[in-house]
Design a protein around this motif. Structure first.
Motif, short mmCIF file in Angstrom:
data_model
loop_
_atom_site.label_atom_id
_atom_site.label_comp_id
_atom_site.label_asym_id
_atom_site.label_seq_id
_atom_site.Cartn_x
_atom_site.Cartn_y
_atom_site.Cartn_z
N ARG A 1 0.85 -1.21 0.00
CA ARG A 1 0.00 0.00 0.00
C ARG A 1 0.88 1.25 0.00
O ARG A 1 1.92 1.32 0.67
CB ARG A 1 -0.98 0.02 1.17
CG ARG A 1 -0.36 0.18 2.54
CD ARG A 1 -1.41 0.57 3.58
NE ARG A 1 -2.37 -0.49 3.85
CZ ARG A 1 -3.47 -0.32 4.57
NH1 ARG A 1 -3.73 0.86 5.13
NH2 ARG A 1 -4.30 -1.32 4.81
N GLY A 2 0.46 2.25 -0.77
CA GLY A 2 1.25 3.47 -0.93
C GLY A 2 2.16 3.45 -2.14
O GLY A 2 2.71 4.49 -2.52
N TYR A 3 2.34 2.28 -2.75
CA TYR A 3 3.23 2.12 -3.89
C TYR A 3 2.45 1.73 -5.15
O TYR A 3 1.40 1.07 -5.08
CB TYR A 3 4.24 1.00 -3.64
CG TYR A 3 5.33 1.27 -2.65
CD1 TYR A 3 6.60 1.63 -3.08
CD2 TYR A 3 5.11 1.12 -1.28
CE1 TYR A 3 7.64 1.84 -2.18
CE2 TYR A 3 6.15 1.33 -0.37
CZ TYR A 3 7.41 1.69 -0.83
OH TYR A 3 8.42 1.89 0.07
N THR B 1 -1.47 9.35 7.54
CA THR B 1 -0.13 8.84 7.83
C THR B 1 -0.20 7.54 8.62
O THR B 1 0.57 6.60 8.36
CB THR B 1 0.68 9.88 8.61
OG1 THR B 1 0.79 11.07 7.82
CG2 THR B 1 2.08 9.37 8.92
N ASP B 2 -1.13 7.45 9.57
CA ASP B 2 -1.18 6.26 10.42
C ASP B 2 -1.84 5.06 9.74
O ASP B 2 -1.99 4.00 10.35
CB ASP B 2 -1.85 6.56 11.76
CG ASP B 2 -3.32 6.91 11.63
OD1 ASP B 2 -3.85 6.93 10.51
OD2 ASP B 2 -3.96 7.15 12.69
N ALA B 3 -2.19 5.20 8.46
CA ALA B 3 -2.73 4.07 7.70
C ALA B 3 -1.62 3.16 7.18
O ALA B 3 -1.91 2.20 6.46
CB ALA B 3 -3.58 4.57 6.54
N TYR B 4 -0.37 3.46 7.55
CA TYR B 4 0.76 2.68 7.06
C TYR B 4 1.47 1.95 8.20
O TYR B 4 2.61 1.54 8.06
CB TYR B 4 1.73 3.59 6.29
CG TYR B 4 1.09 4.15 5.04
CD1 TYR B 4 1.25 3.51 3.82
CD2 TYR B 4 0.28 5.28 5.11
CE1 TYR B 4 0.63 4.00 2.68
CE2 TYR B 4 -0.35 5.77 3.98
CZ TYR B 4 -0.17 5.13 2.76
OH TYR B 4 -0.80 5.62 1.64
N ARG B 5 0.75 1.74 9.30
CA ARG B 5 1.32 1.01 10.43
C ARG B 5 1.41 -0.47 10.07
O ARG B 5 0.72 -0.97 9.18
CB ARG B 5 0.50 1.23 11.69
CG ARG B 5 -0.89 0.71 11.63
CD ARG B 5 -1.86 1.49 12.50
NE ARG B 5 -1.40 1.65 13.88
CZ ARG B 5 -1.83 2.63 14.69
NH1 ARG B 5 -2.69 3.54 14.24
NH2 ARG B 5 -1.39 2.70 15.93
N MET B 6 2.27 -1.18 10.77
CA MET B 6 2.53 -2.57 10.44
C MET B 6 1.27 -3.43 10.50
O MET B 6 1.08 -4.34 9.68
CB MET B 6 3.62 -3.12 11.37
CG MET B 6 4.22 -4.41 10.92
SD MET B 6 5.14 -4.33 9.36
CE MET B 6 6.73 -3.70 9.93
#
Length: 326
Positions: free
Chosen positions: A64-66, A75-80
């Motif tokens: 996700r994000g790529y 920003t916090d949607a990219y937590r592990m």
């Protein structure tokens, strides 16, 4: 796209991110491939046909994000925890109940955490470049802030939203070429030169990249592909992974010190700082990776391990996979 006569199928599947784009070759037991920063499903272009030819269903995703996967705004949607949920969703969307998960760089951390949190889904784990370190220890932002003395560690440099983007996005292709060269065995700065993992006060990462030197593994078409992906998406989604390290530390507190017990394999580059700086983590494998089948350090290899040494990595992975219980 075809490589070695095999067709690569591209599609998107639903996930908590919205959608995850994947590239797939072959049939058989599922092997899920997770890339790192700043990369793409394309980083596994040499492994997809090799794994397919060995009798596996090889699937490389855009995290996700790529690339063509969804890019949540928060920003916090990219937590592990969210990235693990994406991986589980991909396995299920492909009609499977379990998979072997293999990751490189940040993908190694994502793969390890996926195996730690969802062992019923991820039956074995392969780690490239970044050794397994169990959750716990000091708060990451505090630890990284203490590194480098008067210089700033790149992870700290990446923390402020927009700061690294302002360096990278005006010349994505040039920045990527320099970053890849800085961590490749055949083009990295000589011993004693300023370390490209650190930023001088008021400077940029790019100040320390090799100039006019292209790694042997990186063809013009390869660089064109990576550059086009990030020129379209920007870098924020990719950088947001670094901006969640403290959240991960809090989210995974219940797993402090936990070993990974599934069958595992590690491959590191002998010239890769990710391997050399974390030598103690490798030494701890009898405790932290009790299911370790093999650990390989490739002499003279840098960070981009499956692209610098594709034949060697393919051989290690297919031998390891063949020995796993199906």
């Amino acid at each position: 796209m075809t490589r070695h006569g095999l067709q690569t199928t591209h599609r998107s599947v639903p996930s908590p991110a919205g959608r995850i784009h994947l590239a797939e070759q072959g049939t058989g037991p599922l092997v899920l491939l997770i890339h790192g920063f700043p990369e793409s499903w394309y980083s596994w272009r040499h492994q997809l046909p090799a794994l397919a030819a060995a009798g596996y269903r090889a699937v490389a995703i855009d995290v996700r994000g790529y690339g063509r996967s969804s890019k949540p705004a928060a920003t916090d949607a990219y937590r592990m925890l969210d990235l693990v949920a994406d991986n589980v969703a991909v396995v299920h969307a492909l009609g499977e109940e379990s998979a072997v998960v293999i990751g490189h760089d940040w993908g190694a951390g994502i793969a390890a955490t996926s195996a730690l949190l969802r062992p019923e889904v991820f039956r074995a784990v392969g780690l490239l470049s970044v050794p397994y370190t169990p959750p716990g220890g000091p708060r990451p932002s505090s630890a990284f802030a203490q590194m480098g003395g008067d210089e700033e560690f790149y992870v700290s440099y990446f923390q402020e939203p927009g700061r690294a983007e302002a360096e990278i996005e005006p010349d994505v292709r040039g920045w990527l070429a320099g970053f890849y060269a800085a961590l490749s065995a055949d083009t990295m700065p000589a011993a004693g030169a300023p370390d490209p993992h650190f930023v001088s006060r008021g400077g940029t990462l790019r100040d320390r990249f090799p100039s006019g030197r292209t790694p042997g593994w990186l063809g013009e078409r390869d660089l064109d592909f990576y550059a086009a992906e990030f020129e379209r998406t920007g870098l924020t989604g990719a950088l947001n992974r670094y901006r969640n390290m403290d959240r991960d530390w809090e989210d995974l507190a219940a797993f402090e010190g936990a070993p990974l017990t599934q069958p595992s394999v590690f491959i590191g580059g002998g010239m890769d700082a990710s391997t050399t700086w974390l030598a103690e983590a490798i030494d701890a494998y009898p405790v932290t990776l009790p299911g370790l089948v093999a650990s390989h350090i490739l002499d003279g290899c840098g960070h981009w391990i499956q692209q610098e040494r594709p034949a060697q990595v393919n051989r290690i992975l297919t031998d390891w996979l063949a020995a796993l219980p199906r």
